[in-house]
Design an enzyme around this catalytic site. Structure first.
Site, mmCIF file in Angstrom:
data_model
loop_
_atom_site.group_PDB
_atom_site.id
_atom_site.type_symbol
_atom_site.label_atom_id
_atom_site.label_comp_id
_atom_site.label_asym_id
_atom_site.label_seq_id
_atom_site.Cartn_x
_atom_site.Cartn_y
_atom_site.Cartn_z
ATOM 1 N N LYS A 187 0.876 -1.174 0.000
ATOM 2 C CA LYS A 187 0.000 0.000 0.000
ATOM 3 C C LYS A 187 0.913 1.224 0.000
ATOM 4 O O LYS A 187 1.451 1.614 1.034
ATOM 5 C CB LYS A 187 -0.879 -0.023 1.257
ATOM 6 C CG LYS A 187 -2.204 0.704 1.144
ATOM 7 C CD LYS A 187 -2.133 2.191 0.959
ATOM 8 C CE LYS A 187 -1.736 2.953 2.192
ATOM 9 N NZ LYS A 187 -1.492 4.391 1.892
ATOM 10 N N GLU A 263 10.191 1.544 10.346
ATOM 11 C CA GLU A 263 11.166 2.623 10.103
ATOM 12 C C GLU A 263 10.417 3.923 10.290
ATOM 13 O O GLU A 263 9.562 4.259 9.469
ATOM 14 C CB GLU A 263 11.731 2.535 8.683
ATOM 15 C CG GLU A 263 12.564 1.312 8.416
ATOM 16 C CD GLU A 263 13.888 1.313 9.154
ATOM 17 O OE1 GLU A 263 14.257 2.330 9.785
ATOM 18 O OE2 GLU A 263 14.550 0.262 9.127
ATOM 19 N N CYS A 297 13.668 11.150 6.650
ATOM 20 C CA CYS A 297 13.554 10.712 8.039
ATOM 21 C C CYS A 297 14.846 11.000 8.803
ATOM 22 O O CYS A 297 14.824 11.216 9.999
ATOM 23 C CB CYS A 297 13.237 9.227 8.080
ATOM 24 S SG CYS A 297 14.319 8.275 7.038
ATOM 25 N N GLU A 396 9.316 16.247 15.098
ATOM 26 C CA GLU A 396 9.775 16.134 13.712
ATOM 27 C C GLU A 396 8.990 17.111 12.842
ATOM 28 O O GLU A 396 7.762 17.109 12.863
ATOM 29 C CB GLU A 396 9.548 14.703 13.219
ATOM 30 C CG GLU A 396 10.104 14.476 11.833
ATOM 31 C CD GLU A 396 9.881 13.058 11.339
ATOM 32 O OE1 GLU A 396 8.777 12.527 11.543
ATOM 33 O OE2 GLU A 396 10.809 12.494 10.741
HETATM 34 P P1 NAD Z 1 2.474 8.561 7.637
HETATM 35 O O1 NAD Z 1 2.764 7.753 8.835
HETATM 36 O O2 NAD Z 1 1.414 9.590 7.734
HETATM 37 O O3 NAD Z 1 2.059 7.634 6.426
HETATM 38 C C1 NAD Z 1 2.888 6.592 5.985
HETATM 39 C C2 NAD Z 1 2.035 5.562 5.288
HETATM 40 O O4 NAD Z 1 1.141 5.003 6.249
HETATM 41 C C3 NAD Z 1 1.173 6.091 4.143
HETATM 42 O O5 NAD Z 1 1.127 5.123 3.125
HETATM 43 C C4 NAD Z 1 -0.189 6.229 4.806
HETATM 44 O O6 NAD Z 1 -1.267 6.116 3.893
HETATM 45 C C5 NAD Z 1 -0.176 5.049 5.745
HETATM 46 N N1 NAD Z 1 -1.086 5.178 6.893
HETATM 47 C C6 NAD Z 1 -1.512 6.304 7.507
HETATM 48 N N2 NAD Z 1 -2.368 5.982 8.510
HETATM 49 C C7 NAD Z 1 -2.469 4.644 8.525
HETATM 50 C C8 NAD Z 1 -3.185 3.713 9.322
HETATM 51 N N3 NAD Z 1 -4.001 4.118 10.315
HETATM 52 N N4 NAD Z 1 -3.057 2.393 9.068
HETATM 53 C C9 NAD Z 1 -2.251 1.958 8.089
HETATM 54 N N5 NAD Z 1 -1.554 2.784 7.279
HETATM 55 C C10 NAD Z 1 -1.653 4.112 7.507
HETATM 56 O O7 NAD Z 1 3.857 9.190 7.181
HETATM 57 P P2 NAD Z 1 4.136 10.135 5.938
HETATM 58 O O8 NAD Z 1 3.686 11.495 6.331
HETATM 59 O O9 NAD Z 1 3.645 9.547 4.680
HETATM 60 O O10 NAD Z 1 5.736 10.070 5.884
HETATM 61 C C11 NAD Z 1 6.529 10.843 6.676
HETATM 62 C C12 NAD Z 1 6.998 10.077 7.892
HETATM 63 O O11 NAD Z 1 7.727 8.922 7.476
HETATM 64 C C13 NAD Z 1 7.964 10.876 8.728
HETATM 65 O O12 NAD Z 1 7.696 10.677 10.090
HETATM 66 C C14 NAD Z 1 9.310 10.277 8.370
HETATM 67 O O13 NAD Z 1 10.317 10.457 9.323
HETATM 68 C C15 NAD Z 1 8.970 8.859 8.165
HETATM 69 N N6 NAD Z 1 9.985 8.195 7.361
HETATM 70 C C16 NAD Z 1 10.824 7.298 7.966
HETATM 71 C C17 NAD Z 1 11.829 6.684 7.231
HETATM 72 C C18 NAD Z 1 12.757 5.693 7.870
HETATM 73 O O14 NAD Z 1 13.330 4.900 7.141
HETATM 74 N N7 NAD Z 1 12.914 5.684 9.178
HETATM 75 C C19 NAD Z 1 11.979 6.983 5.878
HETATM 76 C C20 NAD Z 1 11.118 7.902 5.301
HETATM 77 C C21 NAD Z 1 10.117 8.491 6.053
#
Ligand code: NAD
Length: 503
Positions: A187, A263, A297, A396
């Site tokens: 997804k 992650e 991230c 963040e």
């Molecule tokens: P997010 O957590 O809002 O969304 C990530 C994914 O989760 C999306 O596909 C979203 O549709 C899905 N999602 C959201 N709510 C959900 C739920 N209730 N159940 C299942 N899936 C759900 O994050 P974002 O805003 O898309 O990305 C930014 C975040 O990702 C930042 O916190 C960043 O630090 C982190 N990030 C971490 C890494 C790493 O490797 N540690 C790498 C890139 C980004």
């Protein structure tokens, strides 16, 4: 539904299940926009629980079917083919990435050029999978007992990815999952679903990966995402995204008793000591926080600078920031593109305001530049007079906002660097290697770069301490996340055993 290139340039995609595009069950669609100017250039189905159900069923069938008969060498051959496909479509995939999330074409091209390495590396490990033979004491005299382990796949992997590096973060999961012999339901982020769909299509057309092994269901987190997480026929969850959502996913994995790799976010310290090569450190700090418009991230968002060089550093940092050219991310000369979507712009801007309210000073940037289109540009922003307890130093931001914090000595900066819920990465800038080693030992983070920032490799484990995650991606460690061990005991002694003695 197959991919459709309309006369107006719009692309309509289906969801990708069992080796082909199909329509979503809801009939609703999600617009995909180019953050540079806000134009809609593609649409994808809004995936539902019913779509996820079909994808998981296809993945289960594939796991129990042809894919399950592939040995390590055959999986390696397919993973090599996937690498070939990416390498033959680098420009196309890079452009799709940039048009979805606004990241620089030069960075996206670089990512696409290296992505094949992940499939080749894990393909090599697939061929080498086996387990080990363990000598046991039992029946040693007759030599009749042998024990070995088998490294087996888990089954169907449910993977959820964010918008900032869509195909790279997918690959960090998909390559080891396939190498281990699993199947996959993905997804992608609702902001950036297109590259995964096109990638799945290319893989289906040009490789021998059996249908149903890699499925893509685009949709919203609380809808398709939750349906995948909650699905009782998924054997493993792999998630990259925010710590808030990651924590919820871990709860469900706990309920289902399935393994999960997370992650998550970061608030990484980038520490500049008085002995650092200043020019190198400034460039490293810029790379840490302004590359990818701060949407990484590992962003080095807390910049700790020794008090004796603080003012000189801030002058050099603001000078260098003022030279950054903002513009169209498809132009290879652009150095900083837009934020990925307007709501994220609002979040970033509100943090700058919050910083000012709490006493920080905006030394550079903080505004929307008025010579650029769309709603998503923000200047590279440097906050000074920041205290590590302020909101901008603890939460963040996921945007190009650096908080500069002075420190007096090594002990103080170690305490400050670790005074955060996160523990993803850290940078240390010093010419004193004994000092660097002390920092490396005491910093609570999954990755520490010394006189470098943001380097990654398929061979090197990547992941976080504390609230930044669970488990590791990349390296041999990532393969373990997609395997389970079976121990096999063979009694070849021919002896009749005593039912009341163990062994
Ligand atoms: P997010 O957590 O809002 O969304 C990530 C994914 O989760 C999306 O596909 C979203 O549709 C899905 N999602 C959201 N709510 C959900 C739920 N209730 N159940 C299942 N899936 C759900 O994050 P974002 O805003 O898309 O990305 C930014 C975040 O990702 C930042 O916190 C960043 O630090 C982190 N990030 C971490 C890494 C790493 O490797 N540690 C790498 C890139 C980004």
């Amino acid at each position: 539904m197959s991919q459709h290139h309309g006369a107006d340039g719009d692309d309509e995609y289906g969801l990708f299940v069992d080796g082909a595009f199909r329509s979503g069950t809801s009939g609703d669609r999600i617009d995909v926009t180019f953050p540079y100017d806000g134009s809609v250039w593609a649409t994808v189905p809004r995936g539902t629980a019913a779509d996820v159900d079909q994808a998981v069923a296809a993945a289960r069938d594939a796991f129990e079917g042809e894919w399950g008969t592939f040995g390590g060498s055959e999986r390696r051959r397919v993973l090599d083919q996937i690498a070939d496909v990416i390498e033959a479509h680098t420009d196309e995939l890079a452009e799709l990435e940039t048009r979805q999330n606004g990241k620089l074409i030069r960075e996206m091209r670089g990512q696409m050029e290296s992505l094949g390495e992940w499939y080749r590396y894990y393909g090599g490990l697939a061929e080498d999978l086996g387990g080990r033979s363990i000598p046991v004491e039992n029946k040693a005299e007759t030599g009749g007992m042998t024990v070995h382990t088998r490294e087996e796949p888990l089954g169907v992997v449910g993977a959820i990815t964010p918008w900032n590096s869509p195909l790279m973060l997918t690959t960090w999961k998909l390559a080891p999952a396939l190498a281990a012999g699993n199947t996959f339901v993905h997804k992608p982020s609702e902001e950036t679903p297109v590259s995964a769909l096109r990638f799945a299509e290319l893989v289906a057309e040009r490789t021998d990966l059996p249908d149903g092994v890699y499925n893509v269901v685009p949709g919203y987190g609380p809808e398709a995402g939750e349906a995948l997480v909650d699905h009782d026929d998924v054997d493993k969850l792999a998630f990259t995204g925010s710590s808030t959502v990651g924590r919820e996913i871990a709860k469900v994995a706990g309920e289902q008793l399935i393994p999960v790799t997370l992650e998550l976010g970061g608030k990484s310290p980038n520490i500049v000591f008085e002995s650092a090569n200043l020019e190198n450190a400034v460039n490293g700090v810029i790379k840490g926080i302004f590359a990818a418009t701060g949407q990484t991230c590992v962003a080095g968002s807390r910049v700790f600078v020794h008090e004796t060089i603080h003012d000189e550093f801030v002058d050099a940092f603001t000078d260098r920031a003022s030279e950054i050219s903002l513009g169209n991310p498809l132009d290879p000369d652009t150095q900083m593109g837009p934020i990925a979507f307007p709501e994220q712009w609002e979040t970033v801007a509100s943090y700058v305001d919050r910083g000012a309210e709490e006493g920080a000073t905006v030394a550079f940037g903080g505004d929307r530049p008025n010579d650029l289109p769309g709603e998503c540009f923000i200047e590279p922003t440097i906050l000074v007079d920041v205290d590590n307890d302020m909101t901008v130093a603890q939460e963040e931001i996921f945007g190009p906002v650096a908080s500069v914090i002075p420190f007096a000595d090594e002990a103080e900066v170690i305490d400050l660097a670790n005074d955060t819920d996160y523990g993803l990465a850290a940078g240390v800038w010093t010419e004193d290697m004994r000092q660097a080693n002390r920092l490396v030992e005491r910093i609570e983070a999954g990755m520490v770069w010394v006189n470098e920032y943001r380097a990654v490799s398929h061979k090197v484990p990547f992941g976080g301490y504390k609230d930044s995650g669970l488990g590791r991606e990349n390296g041999r460690e990532a393969l373990e996340e997609y395997l389970q061990t079976k121990s096999v005991w063979y009694d070849q002694s021919g002896e009749v055993s005593d039912p009341f003695s163990l062994g």
